[in-house]
Design a protein around this motif. Structure first.
Motif, PDB file in Angstrom:
ATOM      1  N   ARG A  68       0.835  -2.863  -3.397  1.00 13.33           N
ATOM      2  CA  ARG A  68      -0.418  -2.381  -4.001  1.00 13.33           C
ATOM      3  C   ARG A  68      -1.291  -3.508  -4.543  1.00 13.33           C
ATOM      4  O   ARG A  68      -2.478  -3.575  -4.278  1.00 13.33           O
ATOM      5  CB  ARG A  68      -0.103  -1.380  -5.114  1.00 13.33           C
ATOM      6  CG  ARG A  68      -1.318  -0.615  -5.608  1.00 13.33           C
ATOM      7  CD  ARG A  68      -0.919   0.349  -6.708  1.00 13.33           C
ATOM      8  NE  ARG A  68      -0.553  -0.375  -7.938  1.00 13.33           N
ATOM      9  CZ  ARG A  68       0.160   0.172  -8.923  1.00 13.33           C
ATOM     10  NH1 ARG A  68       0.608   1.407  -8.805  1.00 13.33           N
ATOM     11  NH2 ARG A  68       0.432  -0.529 -10.001  1.00 13.33           N
ATOM     12  N   ASP A  79       1.541   1.215  -1.549  1.00 17.34           N
ATOM     13  CA  ASP A  79       0.596   2.328  -1.535  1.00 17.34           C
ATOM     14  C   ASP A  79       0.228   2.847  -0.153  1.00 17.34           C
ATOM     15  O   ASP A  79      -0.490   3.834  -0.030  1.00 17.34           O
ATOM     16  CB  ASP A  79      -0.682   1.931  -2.280  1.00 17.34           C
ATOM     17  CG  ASP A  79      -1.372   0.715  -1.675  1.00 17.34           C
ATOM     18  OD1 ASP A  79      -0.833   0.108  -0.731  1.00 17.34           O
ATOM     19  OD2 ASP A  79      -2.468   0.366  -2.153  1.00 17.34           O
ATOM     20  N   ARG A  80       0.699   2.194   0.923  1.00 16.77           N
ATOM     21  CA  ARG A  80       0.384   2.662   2.271  1.00 16.77           C
ATOM     22  C   ARG A  80       1.208   1.872   3.282  1.00 16.77           C
ATOM     23  O   ARG A  80       1.902   0.914   2.931  1.00 16.77           O
ATOM     24  CB  ARG A  80      -1.107   2.484   2.580  1.00 16.77           C
ATOM     25  CG  ARG A  80      -1.609   1.045   2.567  1.00 16.77           C
ATOM     26  CD  ARG A  80      -3.090   0.966   2.857  1.00 16.77           C
ATOM     27  NE  ARG A  80      -3.603  -0.391   2.907  1.00 16.77           N
ATOM     28  CZ  ARG A  80      -4.164  -1.039   1.890  1.00 16.77           C
ATOM     29  NH1 ARG A  80      -4.246  -0.447   0.703  1.00 16.77           N
ATOM     30  NH2 ARG A  80      -4.623  -2.269   2.033  1.00 16.77           N
ATOM     31  N   LYS A  97      -4.212   2.411   9.034  1.00 15.19           N
ATOM     32  CA  LYS A  97      -3.356   2.574   7.869  1.00 15.19           C
ATOM     33  C   LYS A  97      -2.903   4.025   7.783  1.00 15.19           C
ATOM     34  O   LYS A  97      -3.589   4.939   8.260  1.00 15.19           O
ATOM     35  CB  LYS A  97      -4.083   2.167   6.585  1.00 15.19           C
ATOM     36  CG  LYS A  97      -5.288   3.017   6.248  1.00 15.19           C
ATOM     37  CD  LYS A  97      -5.957   2.502   4.980  1.00 15.19           C
ATOM     38  CE  LYS A  97      -7.210   3.320   4.647  1.00 15.19           C
ATOM     39  NZ  LYS A  97      -7.901   2.804   3.437  1.00 15.19           N
ATOM     40  N   LEU A  99      -1.548   6.707   4.875  1.00 19.32           N
ATOM     41  CA  LEU A  99      -1.422   6.931   3.437  1.00 19.32           C
ATOM     42  C   LEU A  99      -0.264   7.874   3.144  1.00 19.32           C
ATOM     43  O   LEU A  99       0.056   8.758   3.965  1.00 19.32           O
ATOM     44  CB  LEU A  99      -2.715   7.518   2.880  1.00 19.32           C
ATOM     45  CG  LEU A  99      -3.979   6.671   3.056  1.00 19.32           C
ATOM     46  CD1 LEU A  99      -5.201   7.430   2.541  1.00 19.32           C
ATOM     47  CD2 LEU A  99      -3.834   5.337   2.342  1.00 19.32           C
ATOM     48  N   ASP A 107       0.687  11.717  -3.422  1.00 17.92           N
ATOM     49  CA  ASP A 107      -0.032  10.568  -3.979  1.00 17.92           C
ATOM     50  C   ASP A 107       0.892   9.716  -4.841  1.00 17.92           C
ATOM     51  O   ASP A 107       0.753   9.640  -6.066  1.00 17.92           O
ATOM     52  CB  ASP A 107      -1.228  11.055  -4.795  1.00 17.92           C
ATOM     53  CG  ASP A 107      -2.180   9.914  -5.174  1.00 17.92           C
ATOM     54  OD1 ASP A 107      -2.056   8.843  -4.559  1.00 17.92           O
ATOM     55  OD2 ASP A 107      -3.006  10.113  -6.072  1.00 17.92           O
ATOM     56  N   ASP A 109       3.102   5.760  -4.866  1.00 16.49           N
ATOM     57  CA  ASP A 109       3.247   4.435  -4.245  1.00 16.49           C
ATOM     58  C   ASP A 109       4.679   4.236  -3.765  1.00 16.49           C
ATOM     59  O   ASP A 109       5.398   3.344  -4.224  1.00 16.49           O
ATOM     60  CB  ASP A 109       2.866   3.341  -5.240  1.00 16.49           C
ATOM     61  CG  ASP A 109       1.400   3.390  -5.620  1.00 16.49           C
ATOM     62  OD1 ASP A 109       0.597   3.829  -4.784  1.00 16.49           O
ATOM     63  OD2 ASP A 109       1.063   2.999  -6.759  1.00 16.49           O
ATOM     64  N   CYS A 111       5.722   3.949  -0.346  1.00 13.99           N
ATOM     65  CA  CYS A 111       5.732   3.657   1.088  1.00 13.99           C
ATOM     66  C   CYS A 111       6.672   2.508   1.422  1.00 13.99           C
ATOM     67  O   CYS A 111       6.233   1.387   1.719  1.00 13.99           O
ATOM     68  CB  CYS A 111       4.316   3.368   1.572  1.00 13.99           C
ATOM     69  SG  CYS A 111       3.174   4.740   1.322  1.00 13.99           S
TER      70      CYS A 111
END
Length: 459
Positions: A68, A79-80, A97, A99, A107, A109, A111
């Motif tokens: 992030r 975050d992705r 990307k 998400l 939602d 973080d 990933c």
């Protein structure tokens, strides 16, 4: 004229000796390939990690997690995911990307690492929801659009006696296997639909030469070369003649973190994450992979992940995480690649990111290129470190009190031209083995003073 000929001859002899020495060193590498590609960072200062690859036609694709930001000091906040591609291993292109909101993760973080696979014209991305569970996405093309295939985990808590995350996919003779876990790996066969399991996960035994069990890390990676299967995690690996093991632990691998191994035009490569900016804002390196006559992995003498053992801050692509710690602004000049600011108070401080995890005991000095635009008489440097590399996230502070650190002050020339200042590490009396963070006072005794830094290099 005679003296000139002697000088030319000696020069040619010296160059020939250097070339012979270099060639001799290369000849010690089994199967050395002078055309092999080595890349320190496929996307500098991007915060990429966990590279896992798939070759489609003449293009190599790497799906990576994304850290992030570089001011994280407690954990891996990712975050992705990002897909990158290359047709020559040197030039890399950002494709897309993904998400976490495109999956059941939501939602968060979370990933973490995964792996790519393809079957019957479809593409699959097996991903970690942090260290909780594993899901799967599907797409008609490697470039998407990607969607969650199940809307829930494929591997969930309780499926095996390990944490069901960090999947690795291995295909052989049309049969796809998924490997996962931490400390103890498990393997299961994927169903024909690629989004279910055809059997129950079974342990993969990894043992030492004497037959005792060898614990592993997380994120397994697998490849086959000849009759041998290789199972590696970070900078350690094992080998077996059977995909399902048992595997015999062999020791050191190419230094780096999570990654993949692939073959490209007859040359083997390892692509792995490294601590490019710091432990929580990483990068992706690629190195040629060579093998000894007994099929073990050849380990180079200087086996360090980029940018170790030193640290290079040249601000070519970003501020590289440098920030104001006290009494000054910090801005990056994008066109000329330097950072600058104005010291509002005496003793204003700028510092690198923490958790840079650099073995400074292998380094000799710090070189600083500075433009003394305010006519400061000196510049100051401080280093914060620790001694235990295995527990650096615990023993290194989240916030350094620079008032308690040792500062070394060196003079500056009274010129507004670029000048290089070298500070030997022997000048620090309270040195530690590993560097956690470094800081500068660009204009120690001046107020309302401009400063400019071109580079800071630990070497």
């Amino acid at each position: 004229m005679k003296n000139q000929l002697i000088i030319i001859s000696l020069s040619m002899l010296f160059l020939s000796a250097c070339a012979s020495k270099e060639k001799s060193s290369e000849n010690k590498i089994p199967g050395y390939n002078s055309k092999a590609v080595s890349v320190n960072s496929i996307a500098p200062d991007r915060g990429l990690a966990d590279p896992h690859v798939l070759i489609v036609n003449d293009t190599l694709y790497a799906m990576c997690g994304h850290d992030r930001d570089w001011n994280i000091v407690d954990f891996c906040h990712m975050d992705r995911w990002e897909l990158w591609s290359t047709a020559n291993l040197t030039d890399w292109k950002h494709e897309l990307k993904i998400l976490p909101t495109q999956t059941y993760i939501g939602d968060e973080d979370n990933c973490w690492a995964g792996d790519l696979a393809t079957k019957d014209g479809k593409y699959y991305w097996y991903f970690s929801n942090r260290n909780f569970n594993t899901g799967v996405m599907v797409a008609p093309s490697i470039k998407g659009p990607w969607k969650d295939a199940l809307g829930k985990p494929l591997l969930d808590k309780g499926i095996a006696k390990t944490k069901p995350y960090d999947p690795e996919i291995y295909e052989e003779n049309g049969v796809y296997h998924i490997i996962f876990g931490v400390s103890q790996y498990y393997m299961a066969t994927l169903g024909d639909d690629m989004i279910s399991l055809a059997d129950k996960p079974q342990k993969i035994i990894v043992q030492n030469e004497d037959g005792t069990r060898r614990p592993t890390g997380d994120k397994p990676a697998t490849f086959k070369r000849g009759d041998w299967y290789y199972l590696f995690w970070g900078n350690r690996y094992s080998m077996s003649k059977n995909l399902k093991g048992p595997y015999i632990y062999k020791g050191e691998f190419i230094d780096g973190g999570h990654g993949s191994v692939f073959e490209w035009k007859g040359q083997w490569y390892s692509i792995q994450e490294n601590h490019e900016t710091n432990a929580f804002y990483r990068g992706v390196q690629m190195r040629p992979l060579y093998f000894n006559e007994d099929n073990t992995v050849y380990i180079p003498k200087n086996n360090f992940e980029y940018p170790l053992p030193g640290r290079i801050y040249d601000f070519k692509h970003s501020t590289q995480g440098w920030r104001s710690e006290k009494g000054t602004s910090l801005i990056r000049n994008e066109e000329s690649a330097y950072i600058y600011g104005k010291s509002e108070v005496a003793g204003a401080i700028v510092a690198s990111t923490p958790f840079i995890h650099t073995p400074i005991y292998l380094c000799k000095q710090v070189k600083i290129v500075v433009k003394n635009v305010s006519g400061s008489s000196s510049i100051k440097l401080a280093l914060n470190g620790y001694d235990d590399p295995t527990r650096f996230t615990r023993v290194a502070p989240q916030k350094v009190d620079w008032n308690k650190e040792e500062w070394v002050e060196v003079p500056l020339k009274k010129t507004d031209e670029w000048q290089e200042v070298t500070i030997p590490l022997t000048q620090f009396k309270t040195g530690k083995k590993y560097l956690h963070q470094l800081a500068l006072q660009p204009t120690p005794n001046l107020v309302n003073a401009d400063w400019v830094l071109k580079s800071v290099i630990v070497e």
